[in-house]
Design a protein around this motif. Structure first.
Motif, mmCIF file in Angstrom:
data_model
loop_
_atom_site.group_PDB
_atom_site.id
_atom_site.type_symbol
_atom_site.label_atom_id
_atom_site.label_comp_id
_atom_site.label_asym_id
_atom_site.label_seq_id
_atom_site.Cartn_x
_atom_site.Cartn_y
_atom_site.Cartn_z
ATOM 1 N N UNK A 271 0.827 -1.198 0.000
ATOM 2 C CA UNK A 271 0.000 0.000 0.000
ATOM 3 C C UNK A 271 0.864 1.252 0.000
ATOM 4 N N UNK A 272 0.441 2.256 -0.741
ATOM 5 C CA UNK A 272 1.041 3.589 -0.715
ATOM 6 C C UNK A 272 -0.093 4.606 -0.583
ATOM 7 N N UNK A 273 0.255 5.887 -0.644
ATOM 8 C CA UNK A 273 -0.767 6.927 -0.573
ATOM 9 C C UNK A 273 -1.641 6.943 -1.821
ATOM 10 N N UNK A 274 -1.124 6.425 -2.949
ATOM 11 C CA UNK A 274 -1.858 6.497 -4.216
ATOM 12 C C UNK A 274 -2.259 5.146 -4.783
ATOM 13 N N UNK A 275 -1.802 4.029 -4.179
ATOM 14 C CA UNK A 275 -2.043 2.746 -4.825
ATOM 15 C C UNK A 275 -2.050 1.603 -3.810
ATOM 16 N N UNK A 276 -2.490 0.443 -4.288
ATOM 17 C CA UNK A 276 -2.424 -0.787 -3.500
ATOM 18 C C UNK A 276 -2.395 -1.958 -4.467
ATOM 19 N N UNK A 326 -4.393 2.071 -8.856
ATOM 20 C CA UNK A 326 -3.646 3.315 -8.652
ATOM 21 C C UNK A 326 -4.542 4.529 -8.856
ATOM 22 N N UNK A 327 -3.948 5.699 -8.785
ATOM 23 C CA UNK A 327 -4.661 6.982 -8.835
ATOM 24 C C UNK A 327 -5.696 7.085 -7.716
ATOM 25 N N UNK A 328 -5.341 6.536 -6.552
ATOM 26 C CA UNK A 328 -6.223 6.585 -5.394
ATOM 27 C C UNK A 328 -5.937 7.830 -4.571
ATOM 28 N N UNK A 332 -7.401 7.366 2.566
ATOM 29 C CA UNK A 332 -8.820 7.249 2.238
ATOM 30 C C UNK A 332 -9.271 5.793 2.327
ATOM 31 N N UNK A 333 -10.372 5.519 3.009
ATOM 32 C CA UNK A 333 -10.915 4.159 3.027
ATOM 33 C C UNK A 333 -11.547 3.809 1.678
ATOM 34 N N UNK A 334 -11.349 2.558 1.250
ATOM 35 C CA UNK A 334 -11.920 2.070 0.009
ATOM 36 C C UNK A 334 -12.592 0.708 0.240
ATOM 37 N N UNK A 354 -12.357 -4.357 2.409
ATOM 38 C CA UNK A 354 -12.005 -2.958 2.666
ATOM 39 C C UNK A 354 -10.494 -2.797 2.798
ATOM 40 N N UNK A 355 -10.040 -1.559 2.580
ATOM 41 C CA UNK A 355 -8.655 -1.174 2.861
ATOM 42 C C UNK A 355 -8.591 0.345 2.945
ATOM 43 N N UNK A 356 -7.436 0.860 3.365
ATOM 44 C CA UNK A 356 -7.214 2.298 3.371
ATOM 45 C C UNK A 356 -5.843 2.581 2.783
ATOM 46 N N UNK A 357 -5.739 3.642 2.027
ATOM 47 C CA UNK A 357 -4.442 4.058 1.494
ATOM 48 C C UNK A 357 -3.591 4.674 2.600
ATOM 49 N N UNK A 358 -2.299 4.818 2.309
ATOM 50 C CA UNK A 358 -1.334 5.243 3.322
ATOM 51 C C UNK A 358 -1.552 6.681 3.761
ATOM 52 N N UNK A 359 -1.184 6.945 5.005
ATOM 53 C CA UNK A 359 -1.341 8.264 5.609
ATOM 54 C C UNK A 359 -0.118 9.134 5.334
#
Length: 634
Positions: A271-276, A326-328, A332-334, A354-359
């Motif tokens: 996971x990153x701030x923009x992708x998983x 990507x481009x998340x 943010x929870x998804x 569910x998952x959340x992108x990085x803070x």
């Protein structure tokens, strides 16, 4: 389309009934009374519960409004810990000939067992026959009341020596043709005995019991995968053919013999701030639709076409798929769901996960640490529930994901790791390092989608840098070695406030006998080859080093130059998520701040310059606690 007419409804009913009787005839012609698959309900609780196809097939016992509990039976001195009955077809009448199969995997080091018992109140003990296993003993008896007698003609007692397939698996078949008892183990006849007295007549009820008192939390389905009852005696060729079918399933990691299913995942990596990264495996080729979004119903999607899968030799193939979303949006929870469709048009769905992108760097975050999940899905399940209740942002796995899941043991991933941990890793992204259990990296690299294509890699989360190493190659930990040079380059470039390193093998460990038998003499208290990389940890201000390998918990004081120093590196050994528990040296190691012998997991919470470490046992009790504060990097 209008409602069907009465004529159409009649035709539909005839078709349905014809299909039913064809199915019934097929079962009767094969004499299969019951074919039951056992997969424990290892799913999260409350609204996160999300069972997969194989978990939904666990036999359901018939229930009544009011019923008395049936008598339980001890077996070879053990009392039952798990029982299921009421699963035979209504009106089943016991025959004079039958075959009973048990398909089992035993990957623990304590005595456990299971037995199948046919109840019949016309018999003095209330049992018509039994087939049971406990530790190294097998008993097949048509006269359980006298089964302990050395001369019991209606009983076969057998001690298992080296007949386990892959060292773990047992296909035990007991057959009776009305005159002779036969016991088969893994496709071979091991003993036969004549028995001329007929079985008690009358209807009966089958009970399947587990004897797991030595393995708390273990369930029937952890040991017994399949029970099959036929109302005729099979011959040696049939037993051998059946064993080949079951072996092929295991080699390919298939959890069910025919039904389309996920045999791994889906689960989350990198996971990153923009992708998983999403990874999953089906038991056969399939196309897939990945749907995801910030709310339900899901609005974004990706479509993957059918692919043939990867061959691995010996009739083994895999159908592992990977996709990057990507481009998340950051922090943010998804929600997401995977739909797979096979060549026949059959469809399976993962359920909504569910998952959340990085803070971002300034935000607080938390991560979990586990190690050595190995061969105990029942312990993995407990750990998964406790970690989930903490709701960390991601997790680290310190290796020995499997006990020996190399190229020849794919099943250890499907039947063990993903069985116990799948419920958690479908919602929590994990960053692993390889242990010696997956040291060949064959399935490790296929089952993960990591920030690098090699086993060592780096990632950032919040205000920390994480450096993940492959300690199965200790020569690379020496000055000038490949990973030594790579790590120095990465550490020297790091400006993160916190620096963490993870690998599998121990830098410092007060294990009782891994570094010399401490009950006979002096032990080394750590791996000398791994210690060659320690100068890099100290030179570049690594805060904590995490590892497993030893199945205990240990935290050191801060260390520099083999001395306690407040500015030093803290070493955390957290290898207690499922492997056979180990022990410590009889006297305290000089660097020990805390030791604990038991299954466990850790959490770390970071808020700016404040770090909090907690370690919990398998029952959720706090066993260790540490607070650290550090200032800004100068």
């Amino acid at each position: 389309m209008g409602k069907p007419t009465s004529e159409k409804r009649g035709i539909m009913l005839i078709v349905i009934m014809s299909c039913y009787f064809l199915h019934l005839h097929a079962q009767q012609s094969d004499h299969v009374v019951g074919d039951w698959w056992f997969w424990p309900d290892y799913t999260l609780g409350e609204r996160a519960k999300n069972p997969k196809q194989h978990q939904l097939l666990y036999p359901s016992a018939r229930s009544a409004t009011v019923a008395s509990e049936s008598q339980s039976y001890s077996f070879l001195g053990a009392r039952p810990t798990d029982r299921i009955s009421g699963i035979l077809p209504v009106g089943y009448f016991a025959r004079q000939a039958f075959t009973l199969e048990l398909w089992m995997v035993n990957h623990v080091n304590r005595p456990i067992g299971a037995a199948v018992l046919m109840r019949n109140q016309q018999s003095p003990l209330g049992l018509s026959w039994l087939l049971g296993y406990h530790h190294d003993r097998l008993v097949f008896s048509l006269d359980p009341q006298k089964a302990d007698a050395a001369t019991a003609s209606a009983t076969i007692g057998y001690t298992i020596e080296r007949q386990r397939w892959k060292g773990r698996w047992l296909h035990v078949v007991g057959a009776y043709d009305g005159e002779k008892l036969s016991l088969f183990i893994n496709g071979e006849l091991v003993e036969a005995r004549d028995r001329m007295v007929p079985l008690p007549s009358g209807s009966g009820d089958l009970e399947i019991a587990a004897y797991m008192e030595n393995e708390p939390y273990m369930q029937l389905g952890d040991l017994v995968k399949n029970v099959r009852l036929l109302d005729r005696a099979v011959d040696a060729d049939e037993v051998a053919a059946r064993f080949d079918i079951l072996k092929n399933m295991v080699e390919n990691g298939k959890l069910l013999p025919a039904q389309f299913h996920f045999n791994a995942g889906p689960y989350l990596n990198a996971v990153t701030a923009e992708s998983i990264q999403l990874v999953w495996e089906t038991d056969r080729p399939a196309r897939a639709i990945i749907r995801y979004g910030e709310s339900l119903p899901l609005t974004d999607s990706l479509v993957l076409s059918m692919q043939a899968g990867e061959p691995h030799g010996g009739g083994v193939s895999s159908h592992i798929r990977k996709v990057k979303l990507d481009n998340l949006k950051a922090a943010t929870p998804y929600f997401y769901e995977i739909e797979a469709i096979d060549a026949d048009g059959d469809t399976i769905r993962s359920g909504i996960c569910t998952y959340s992108t990085a803070k971002p760097a300034a935000a607080p975050y938390a991560f979990a640490i586990i190690g050595d999940t190995e061969g105990r899905p029942h312990i993995n399940n407990r750990i998964a529930h406790l970690v989930w209740d903490e709701r960390p942002d991601f997790g680290l796995h310190l290796g020995d994901i499997t006990d020996g899941g190399d190229r020849g043991n794919k099943y250890e991933w499907n039947y063990e790791y993903f069985t116990g941990m799948g419920q958690l890793v479908e919602r929590l992204p994990f960053f692993p390092v390889p242990g010696n259990g997956e040291g060949d990296l064959y399935w490790y690299l296929r089952y993960h989608s990591l920030p690098d294509t090699q086993a060592n890699y780096h990632f950032s989360y919040g205000n920390a840098d994480f450096f993940m190493l492959d300690s199965n190659r200790p020569e690379e930990f020496a000055p000038g070695g490949k990973q030594y040079q790579w790590l120095e380059e990465k550490l020297s470039a790091s400006t993160a406030r916190w620096k963490f390193v993870a690998h599998h093998h121990a830098v410092y460990s007060a294990d009782e006998d891994d570094y010399g038998n401490s009950w006979k003499g002096k032990a080394a208290l750590g791996d000398a080859q791994i210690q060659r990389i320690v100068p890099l940890y100290e030179k570049y201000g690594v805060d904590m080093v995490f590892y497993g390998h030893l199945h205990t918990y240990q935290r050191t004081f801060p260390l520099i130059g083999n001395q306690v120093d407040k500015q030093g590196v803290i070493y955390i050994q957290a290898g207690g998520a499922g492997g056979n528990l180990e022990d410590f040296t009889p006297t305290r190691a000089w660097y020990n701040a805390k030791t604990y012998r038991g299954y466990h997991y850790c959490t770390i919470h970071v808020t700016g310059g404040d770090l909090n470490l907690k370690m919990y046992d398998i029952d959720g009790r706090l066993r260790d606690y540490l607070d650290i504060h550090k200032g800004e990097i100068q």
